[in-house]
Design an enzyme around this catalytic site. Structure first.
Site: not given
Length: 269
Positions: A7, A62, A134, A159
């Site tokens: 991690r 968004y 963003d 995306k």
């Protein structure tokens, strides 16, 4: 050795993060990988805000970003105000003594307003606030957010970076000022991305430039056909609002509109 726990970083995550840093440019002090685009957004907010703070958020953000602000941030005691995305330097009038950050998105989700990021960043930094963006729609290939004054640049890697609808991924890139608090929040929340998704993301980066260039060529060609046909001039007679993202450097971060007043945005969009 440099790797102690999965991690906390692996050779795969290190290679991916370095690739993102290289794309973002020399002002990028580091990048972190997130399980999704929304997790990148929420982590960025939590890294810079605390109870009692105020944040300015673009009205064209968004939808799930708005939901996060109106639910989680509100529950944590953070006040959110939404502003017109084409406000530019006028955003200075919206700052409060406790405004700690400005959140931008250019182009905006669905409605595609282009914000004057340098002007917003100048106003924010003059008042000690950080700027987040963003940058999913533009991507750092076409908009170097950190070079325009942004402190934290977010992407939904699901995306463009993924490109093949087979992974969930997000990234946050930070300048030197914002990287420390971002890393502290990231590790404290136990965030990480699985090795398979990281590998698929690295695969996607190899063809990113080619894939993003193609639709730009197609849209430009289509627009030229429409303009020459005369259909556009007729259609504009009944259009209230036109937002035209452009590749012209003279018109970067501006919106071309048919009226000076922007229509109200429907809640949830």
């Amino acid at each position: 050795g440099p790797y102690s726990y999965g991690r906390r970083g692996t050779p795969t995550s290190e290679a991916f993060e370095k690739a993102i840093v290289d794309i973002e440019g020399p002002l990028c002090a580091g990048a972190l990988l997130m399980p999704s685009g929304l997790s990148a957004i929420s982590t960025a907010f939590l890294a810079v805000l605390k109870a009692g703070d105020h944040v300015l958020v673009s009205d064209s953000c968004y939808g799930p970003t708005r939901k996060f602000c109106d639910s989680v941030l509100k529950r944590l005691g953070v006040e959110t105000s939404y502003y017109d995305p084409i406000i530019g330097s006028g955003i200075a009038a919206l700052f409060k003594p406790n405004t700690r950050a400005v959140y931008t998105e250019s182009p905006g989700s669905l409605s595609f307003e282009l914000q004057d990021i340098p002007a917003i960043a100048e106003a924010a930094h003059a008042r000690g606030a950080l700027v987040m963006t963003d940058n999913t729609w533009a991507s750092p290939l076409y908009f170097k957010a950190l070079e325009k004054g942004v402190d934290l640049s977010i992407q939904s890697g699901t995306k463009y970076i993924g490109g093949h609808s087979d992974l969930m991924l997000g990234t946050i890139s930070a300048n030197a000022r914002a990287l420390g608090p971002l890393k502290d929040t990231y590790f404290a929340m136990g965030l990480c991305v699985g090795p398979d998704d990281m590998n698929l993301g690295l695969r996607g980066l190899r063809t990113l430039a080619v894939r993003l260039a193609r639709p730009l060529v197609l849209v430009s060609s289509l627009l030229l056909v429409v303009i020459r046909s005369g259909v556009l001039s007729v259609a504009l007679q009944s259009v209230r609002w036109v937002v035209m993202p452009t590749t012209s450097t003279k018109r970067a971060n501006r919106s071309s509109t048919t009226k000076a007043t922007r229509p109200a945005r429907r809640p949830g969009l």
